[in-house]
Design an enzyme around this catalytic site. Structure first.
Site, PDB file in Angstrom:
ATOM      1  N   SER A  31       0.841  -1.203   0.000  1.00 56.35           N
ATOM      2  CA  SER A  31       0.000   0.000   0.000  1.00 56.35           C
ATOM      3  C   SER A  31       0.871   1.245   0.000  1.00 56.35           C
ATOM      4  O   SER A  31       2.025   1.211   0.445  1.00 56.35           O
ATOM      5  CB  SER A  31      -0.883   0.006   1.253  1.00 56.35           C
ATOM      6  OG  SER A  31      -1.515   1.246   1.435  1.00 56.35           O
ATOM      7  N   TYR A  50      -0.085  -0.050  10.592  1.00 57.73           N
ATOM      8  CA  TYR A  50      -0.453  -0.494   9.251  1.00 57.73           C
ATOM      9  C   TYR A  50       0.675  -0.200   8.266  1.00 57.73           C
ATOM     10  O   TYR A  50       1.065  -1.063   7.466  1.00 57.73           O
ATOM     11  CB  TYR A  50      -1.738   0.196   8.807  1.00 57.73           C
ATOM     12  CG  TYR A  50      -2.227  -0.235   7.434  1.00 57.73           C
ATOM     13  CD1 TYR A  50      -2.619  -1.551   7.202  1.00 57.73           C
ATOM     14  CD2 TYR A  50      -2.301   0.675   6.383  1.00 57.73           C
ATOM     15  CE1 TYR A  50      -3.073  -1.948   5.950  1.00 57.73           C
ATOM     16  CE2 TYR A  50      -2.757   0.286   5.124  1.00 57.73           C
ATOM     17  CZ  TYR A  50      -3.135  -1.027   4.914  1.00 57.73           C
ATOM     18  OH  TYR A  50      -3.573  -1.416   3.673  1.00 57.73           O
TER      19      TYR A  50
END
Length: 303
Positions: free
Chosen positions: A158, A184
């Site tokens: 990501s 994350y």
């Protein structure tokens, strides 16, 4: 070395990327294949004739999706198997039950920006599920990947990797305040470093590994993100799930990137170095070979 580009771009769909590709006789596995871009990744690979296994937590959802894809594609070789990526025993059992070669492994499943949650080992859950689970799975399936002769491993990362390097001395937020997005981001950087190091370690086995940013897509992945934050994101251009799966499918199956390994892609092309203030490109720390080696060694000890 020049940047790798393809005929595909931001708006390309998985169907466009897979068009004309024949995967008959090849076996694929997609974690998280029952939701979001995982569904479209499975659909594209099945359309091209691959045998595809959905490795999922929710097998009931997996069976529903598999049935729909079988009906839509006419490919009866779409299967479902249970896995809990944050559970070492589950990952190990899954790998041990696999038989025969594996040509394509798409590490697609993930959790995003959740409140602090720890596994029984004390591991921070996002790192455990997003990185360690997939690392352990790939390690457990190494012999099957090597048996394929020309296997591809795809790690869905990501742009959130830009939020954090991997803190090798504190992977699990034991000595620093927990912050969901930092956790994350760290796990997504780890996904890229896995591809960087694996590309070196597994080259002799004919296995290529690459990572990617799928783009911003509205899926269940955002379930822990407050609605007001998601509304702020609406100023950016969202991709459809069909577009979001395209780069995964490109790296998993397209002859256009045959032999490419150890790279990070976005919008179906190798990412450029990130520029300060931008939310695109790849951070230098995510491609750092020393960090990649250290993370691999630490991860191997943990799993």
């Amino acid at each position: 070395m020049s940047r790798i580009t393809t005929p595909f771009g931001y708006e390309s769909t998985a169907a466009e990327v897979i068009a004309g590709v024949d995967l008959s006789g090849r076996r694929a596995m997609v974690t998280g294949g029952a939701s979001g871009i995982g569904v479209e990744t499975v659909r594209a690979l099945a359309t091209a004739g691959a045998e595809v296994t959905l490795a999922v937590r929710n097998t009931a959802a997996g069976e529903r999706v598999a049935g729909q894809i079988i009906e839509a594609t006419g490919n009866n070789h779409v299967f479902v198997a249970p896995i809990e990526l944050a559970d070492r025993a589950s990952v190990r059992a899954f790998a041990e039950t696999w038989s025969g070669p594996l040509h394509i492994l798409v590490n697609n499943a993930g959790v995003m920006a959740e409140p602090l949650n720890r596994t029984p080992e004390g591991w921070e859950h996002q790192f455990a599920a997003n990185h360690l689970g997939h690392f352990g799975l790939a390690l457990g399936l190494h012999a099957a990947l090597a048996a394929a002769g020309d296997a591809r491993v795809v790690s869905v990362s990501s742009s959130a990797h830009l939020r954090s390097d991997v803190h090798l001395d504190d992977l699990h937020f034991e000595n620093r305040p927990y912050e969901p997005w930092a956790a994350y981001g760290q796990s997504k950087t780890a996904n890229i470093l896995f591809a960087v190091e694996g590309a070196k370690r597994w080259a002799a086995d004919g296995i290529v590994l690459n990572a990617l940013m799928p783009g911003g897509i509205r899926t269940a992945l955002q379930r822990h993100v407050p609605e007001d934050v998601q509304q702020q994101w609406d100023q950016y251009r969202w991709k459809t799930v069909e577009q979001g799966a395209a780069t995964s499918v490109l790296l998993a199956a397209s002859p256009v990137v045959q032999g490419v390994t150890g790279k990070y892609f976005e919008d179906n092309n190798e990412a450029l170095p990130t520029v300060a203030g931008e939310n695109t490109g790849v951070a230098p720390y995510a491609l750092d070979p020393e960090s990649a080696t250290r993370l691999w060694d630490l991860s191997e000890k943990l799993v």
